[in-house]
Design a protein around this motif. Structure first.
Motif, PDB file in Angstrom:
ATOM      1  N   ALA A  24      59.639   2.234  -8.101  1.00  0.00           N
ATOM      2  CA  ALA A  24      58.371   2.922  -6.750  1.00  0.00           C
ATOM      3  C   ALA A  24      59.368   3.707  -6.092  1.00  0.00           C
ATOM      4  O   ALA A  24      60.415   2.784  -5.151  1.00  0.00           O
ATOM      5  CB  ALA A  24      58.808   1.395  -6.283  1.00  0.00           C
ATOM      6  N   PRO A  25      58.621   4.806  -5.609  1.00  0.00           N
ATOM      7  CA  PRO A  25      59.500   5.230  -4.214  1.00  0.00           C
ATOM      8  C   PRO A  25      59.515   5.270  -2.550  1.00  0.00           C
ATOM      9  O   PRO A  25      58.782   4.596  -3.251  1.00  0.00           O
ATOM     10  CB  PRO A  25      58.498   7.158  -3.889  1.00  0.00           C
ATOM     11  CG  PRO A  25      57.838   6.983  -5.683  1.00  0.00           C
ATOM     12  CD  PRO A  25      57.629   5.255  -6.084  1.00  0.00           C
ATOM     13  N   HIS A  26      60.704   5.571  -2.797  1.00  0.00           N
ATOM     14  CA  HIS A  26      60.803   4.077  -0.671  1.00  0.00           C
ATOM     15  C   HIS A  26      59.915   5.122  -0.155  1.00  0.00           C
ATOM     16  O   HIS A  26      59.381   6.085   0.527  1.00  0.00           O
ATOM     17  CB  HIS A  26      61.780   4.056  -0.892  1.00  0.00           C
ATOM     18  CG  HIS A  26      62.356   3.119   0.484  1.00  0.00           C
ATOM     19  ND1 HIS A  26      62.633   4.179   2.035  1.00  0.00           N
ATOM     20  CD2 HIS A  26      62.619   1.921   0.923  1.00  0.00           C
ATOM     21  CE1 HIS A  26      62.746   2.894   3.145  1.00  0.00           C
ATOM     22  NE2 HIS A  26      62.753   1.449   2.304  1.00  0.00           N
ATOM     23  N   GLY A  27      59.435   4.126   0.793  1.00  0.00           N
ATOM     24  CA  GLY A  27      58.064   4.291   1.966  1.00  0.00           C
ATOM     25  C   GLY A  27      57.518   3.545   2.279  1.00  0.00           C
ATOM     26  O   GLY A  27      56.937   2.507   1.458  1.00  0.00           O
ATOM     27  N   THR A  28      56.636   3.436   3.614  1.00  0.00           N
ATOM     28  CA  THR A  28      56.032   2.939   4.492  1.00  0.00           C
ATOM     29  C   THR A  28      54.991   3.087   5.360  1.00  0.00           C
ATOM     30  O   THR A  28      54.140   2.016   6.303  1.00  0.00           O
ATOM     31  CB  THR A  28      57.088   1.457   5.687  1.00  0.00           C
ATOM     32  OG1 THR A  28      57.684   2.118   6.228  1.00  0.00           O
ATOM     33  CG2 THR A  28      58.561   1.133   4.538  1.00  0.00           C
ATOM     34  N   LEU A 208      54.793  -4.102 -13.173  1.00  0.00           N
ATOM     35  CA  LEU A 208      54.669  -3.563 -11.474  1.00  0.00           C
ATOM     36  C   LEU A 208      56.403  -3.177 -11.577  1.00  0.00           C
ATOM     37  O   LEU A 208      57.704  -2.490 -12.221  1.00  0.00           O
ATOM     38  CB  LEU A 208      55.594  -5.109 -10.856  1.00  0.00           C
ATOM     39  CG  LEU A 208      56.488  -4.923  -9.519  1.00  0.00           C
ATOM     40  CD1 LEU A 208      54.976  -4.750  -8.752  1.00  0.00           C
ATOM     41  CD2 LEU A 208      56.473  -6.397  -8.971  1.00  0.00           C
ATOM     42  N   ARG A 209      55.863  -1.991 -10.933  1.00  0.00           N
ATOM     43  CA  ARG A 209      57.194  -0.858 -10.614  1.00  0.00           C
ATOM     44  C   ARG A 209      57.436  -1.121  -9.941  1.00  0.00           C
ATOM     45  O   ARG A 209      59.302  -0.998  -9.291  1.00  0.00           O
ATOM     46  CB  ARG A 209      56.345   0.685 -10.617  1.00  0.00           C
ATOM     47  CG  ARG A 209      56.222   1.438 -12.094  1.00  0.00           C
ATOM     48  CD  ARG A 209      55.423   2.878 -11.587  1.00  0.00           C
ATOM     49  NE  ARG A 209      56.524   3.836 -11.013  1.00  0.00           N
ATOM     50  CZ  ARG A 209      56.453   4.567 -10.738  1.00  0.00           C
ATOM     51  NH1 ARG A 209      55.031   5.213 -10.580  1.00  0.00           N
ATOM     52  NH2 ARG A 209      57.801   5.200 -10.220  1.00  0.00           N
ATOM     53  N   GLY A 210      57.819  -1.542  -8.702  1.00  0.00           N
ATOM     54  CA  GLY A 210      58.420  -1.921  -7.337  1.00  0.00           C
ATOM     55  C   GLY A 210      57.454  -2.407  -5.567  1.00  0.00           C
ATOM     56  O   GLY A 210      56.523  -2.095  -5.761  1.00  0.00           O
ATOM     57  N   TYR A 211      58.336  -2.740  -4.905  1.00  0.00           N
ATOM     58  CA  TYR A 211      57.459  -2.677  -3.734  1.00  0.00           C
ATOM     59  C   TYR A 211      58.081  -1.496  -3.051  1.00  0.00           C
ATOM     60  O   TYR A 211      59.347  -1.264  -2.639  1.00  0.00           O
ATOM     61  CB  TYR A 211      58.219  -4.098  -2.958  1.00  0.00           C
ATOM     62  CG  TYR A 211      57.672  -5.406  -3.400  1.00  0.00           C
ATOM     63  CD1 TYR A 211      56.456  -5.297  -4.188  1.00  0.00           C
ATOM     64  CD2 TYR A 211      57.343  -6.364  -2.865  1.00  0.00           C
ATOM     65  CE1 TYR A 211      55.400  -6.695  -5.388  1.00  0.00           C
ATOM     66  CE2 TYR A 211      57.362  -7.750  -3.424  1.00  0.00           C
ATOM     67  CZ  TYR A 211      56.013  -7.685  -4.792  1.00  0.00           C
ATOM     68  OH  TYR A 211      55.676  -8.645  -4.754  1.00  0.00           O
ATOM     69  N   THR A 212      57.889  -1.024  -2.079  1.00  0.00           N
ATOM     70  CA  THR A 212      58.018   0.489  -2.096  1.00  0.00           C
ATOM     71  C   THR A 212      59.154   0.795  -0.251  1.00  0.00           C
ATOM     72  O   THR A 212      59.728   1.240  -0.582  1.00  0.00           O
ATOM     73  CB  THR A 212      56.308   1.307  -1.141  1.00  0.00           C
ATOM     74  OG1 THR A 212      56.257   1.025   0.015  1.00  0.00           O
ATOM     75  CG2 THR A 212      56.206   1.483  -2.575  1.00  0.00           C
ATOM     76  N   ASP A 213      58.815  -0.597   0.078  1.00  0.00           N
ATOM     77  CA  ASP A 213      59.569  -1.274   1.322  1.00  0.00           C
ATOM     78  C   ASP A 213      61.170  -1.252   0.476  1.00  0.00           C
ATOM     79  O   ASP A 213      62.288  -1.058   1.609  1.00  0.00           O
ATOM     80  CB  ASP A 213      58.842  -2.110   2.689  1.00  0.00           C
ATOM     81  CG  ASP A 213      59.081  -3.550   1.829  1.00  0.00           C
ATOM     82  OD1 ASP A 213      58.428  -3.690   0.262  1.00  0.00           O
ATOM     83  OD2 ASP A 213      59.615  -4.581   2.203  1.00  0.00           O
TER      84      ASP A 213
END
Length: 298
Positions: A24-28, A208-213
């Protein structure tokens, strides 16, 4: 899904068994712009908007590292009224923040600039985005649009098709914002199950690919905990510490009851052989995979 006579990156990735964990690309923060015309291959960047307004929005989004996505309803339905825009922000407390508006002229999109500088209103239902950006990558259309159709029929007010979110080879990709949760390798049926579980506060490791935070090794650690101890809500686990060593990362995860109070996860990174990873890019490249090699309750 079977295809012949043409390369499809998602087919190839599933055949290889590519891992989706930690991708998951990082970003909030996210900017959504409803755009009912054709989407350029590069999304917002390619729109022929009034240059001054476009530059203002781009600079404001870049300043807070917000991702700008074009959105539309599946099948271009529900076109009553002016198109909408939104600024969505992840909040670690779970009080995610949203601000919505409408636009008719290009210049109206300048409203996004002060919205990006304001905290936004807490609450609001999650927004479910389905990447269906076929001009960017064929798999986003071939796999994304059936998922978008199924989800839109079930939750018409929550679901939008969107431009490129990253990870074409994991299509169909679904992103729940401002929760900041990426799912991949979906189809029409599995997308319904995943989103239904997500909305009920049960995030599963599968798809689940991931949490972006979180950064990729942390995403992999949380996914490993969910896989070991079962589904949990978006904020039931938190990363309490990350230590880098020569071999990888040691990551401490804390949980809310009934989840384990403390779990220590060791994550290692490895590179895959070179492969063609997108439909449009003929060049081959290697990907980094994050493996959780140890999961130990504290």
């Amino acid at each position: 899904m079977t295809t012949t006579g043409r390369f499809f990156c998602a087919d190839a990735a599933r055949t290889r068994g590519d891992s989706i964990v930690g991708t998951a690309p990082h970003g909030t923060a996210w900017v959504l712009i409803e755009y009912r015309g054709g989407w350029p291959a590069n999304g917002f960047d390619g729109l022929g908007l009034e240059p001054g307004t476009k530059a203002l929005v781009f600079a404001a989004a870049q300043a807070v590292r917000a991702r700008v996505l074009l959105v539309r309803r599946h099948g271009r339905q529900g076109l009553q009224g002016p198109p909408r825009w939104a600024v969505l922000r992840y909040d670690a407390t779970g009080a995610h923040r949203q601000q919505w508006g409408t636009w008719g002229r290009d210049e109206d999109l300048a409203q996004i600039v002060p919205a990006l500088a304001a905290p936004g209103e807490p609450g609001g239902r999650p927004v479910v985005l389905v990447c269906a950006h076929g001009l960017h990558d064929a798999c986003c259309a071939v796999r994304g649009r059936p998922a978008g159709r199924a989800l839109s029929e079930r939750w018409p007010e929550l679901v939008w098709e969107c431009t490129h979110v990253g990870g074409d080879r994991f299509a169909a990709n679904v992103v729940v914002v401002p929760d900041g949760v990426y799912y991949g390798n979906l189809d029409a049926g599995s997308s319904l199950t995943v989103v239904e579980e997500h909305l009920a506060g049960r995030i599963h490791a599968e798809h689940l690919r991931g949490y972006t935070d979180l950064f990729p090794p942390q995403q992999a650690a949380v996914a490993a905990v969910l896989d070991r101890f079962g589904p949990a809500g978006r904020h039931d686990y938190a990363v309490a510490g990350t230590v880098r060593d020569d071999d990888g990362w040691r990551i401490r995860i804390t949980g809310r009851p009934p989840a384990p109070a403390v779990v220590d996860v060791e994550v290692r990174a490895r590179r895959t052989p070179r492969n063609q990873l997108t439909c449009r890019g003929p060049a081959t490249s290697s990907a980094v995979v994050y493996d959780a090699v140890s999961v130990r309750p504290g």
